[in-house]
Scaffold this active site. Structure first.
Site, short mmCIF file in Angstrom:
data_model
loop_
_atom_site.label_atom_id
_atom_site.label_comp_id
_atom_site.label_asym_id
_atom_site.label_seq_id
_atom_site.Cartn_x
_atom_site.Cartn_y
_atom_site.Cartn_z
N LYS A 197 6.06 3.17 -1.02
CA LYS A 197 5.06 2.12 -1.19
C LYS A 197 3.85 2.80 -1.83
CE LYS A 197 1.98 -1.09 1.20
NZ LYS A 197 1.45 -1.57 2.51
N TYR A 232 4.70 6.07 2.37
CA TYR A 232 3.57 5.20 2.04
C TYR A 232 2.42 6.06 1.54
CZ TYR A 232 -0.06 1.61 2.97
OH TYR A 232 -1.10 0.71 2.88
#
Length: 300
Positions: free
Chosen positions: A164, A136
């Site tokens: 992400k 992320y």
């Protein structure tokens, strides 16, 4: 270790009771709302879920409840921490509870070098053998941007299967997609860039907006993924006022206010977050009316 991470994921909020405890019945209600709206997988205990203020015993209960309400959809649990040993322990525990994947944010505050970042993800993967990991990248929260060359090193770890990407930089997103190895995927981490990100090769979206309007968000992502440019653009423009309103203050402050307006849960937050100011509430109510094409009845 195969896991389909395409389509719409929703980064679930964590409702709290008026006394500040985790409201598991409300969390279950929210999860069912998101599943019924067409989410492809669920992401509890991320930034939107206020994971930084959730203690271990609460994490177990939230993960278990999410797995029970997911209806067979994958559950990718947020297990990031700036202490590598803590991130590794939380990832191991999520796997033991049945999670199908882990969302691991880059270490915040420490500002590791690329070598340190590679070692961090290696340690987390080692603690949960075989568990797919979504890296992320959210520089606005961590102070660290994972550039395409650094991400290329993370891809060498077979358990790091997706990123992400929440840099907000479409040029960086396009470059990451250009360099994606076979079997790795990029997921947009920003609702307002989802259509553009999918257009340059993202496989889907991990959404904040999807908590409130999952059906509309799922339709937008699906249209973008099948190449329906006109349909995706129409939905993007319809939902954009609410996308913008949800970030007038730090996420999930506005989201919690919107969820209360929709009757999905209370708007309680844990310090240091505090409830939305009046101006934000007004904008949210207006945006909900626009984004639901007038069907939103007003503040509940």
């Amino acid at each position: 270790m195969t896991l389909d991470l395409s389509g719409l994921a929703v980064a679930l909020a964590t409702p709290f009771t008026p006394s500040g405890e985790v409201d598991l019945p409300a969390f279950r209600k929210l999860a069912r709302h998101v599943v019924a709206g067409g989410a492809d997988f669920l992401v509890p205990l991320g930034s939107t879920g206020e994971a930084a203020t959730i203690v271990d015993a609460e994490r177990d209960a939230i993960i278990s409840a999410c797995l029970e309400e997911a209806g067979g959809r994958p559950v990718v649990v947020g297990t990031g921490h700036n202490a590598t040993r803590q991130a590794a322990a939380m990832t191991k525990r999520a796997q033991a509870l049945g999670a199908q994947g882990a969302l691991v944010v880059t270490p915040y505050y420490n500002k590791p070098t690329p070598d340190g970042l590679v070692a961090h993800y290696a340690a987390v993967a080692e603690a949960a053998p075989g568990l797919p990991i979504v890296a992320y990248n959210v520089p606005g929260r961590t102070g660290l941007n994972v550039t395409p060359p650094v991400l290329a090193r993370l891809w060498e770890n077979p358990q790091v299967v997706a990123v992400k990407e929440s840099s907000g930089n479409l040029a960086q997103i396009a470059e990451i997609v250009r360099l994606l190895p076979r079997g790795k995927v990029l997921l947009s981490g920003d609702d307002n860039l989802a259509v553009a990100s999918i257009a340059v090769g993202a496989s889907g979206l991990i959404s904040v907006l999807g908590n409130a309007l999952p059906r509309e968000t799922a339709a937008m992502v699906a249209a973008a993924r099948r190449g329906d440019r006109a349909g995706a653009l129409r939905l993007h423009q319809q939902l954009l006022p609410l996308m913008d309103a949800l970030f007038l203050e730090s996420n999930p402050i506005p989201l919690k206010a919107a969820l209360r307006m929709l009757g999905l849960c209370g708007e309680g937050l844990r310090l240091p977050l505090v409830p939305a100011v009046a101006a934000t509430r007004t904008r949210l109510a207006e945006a909900l009316c626009l984004s639901t094409e007038g069907t939103f009845p007003g503040v509940i």
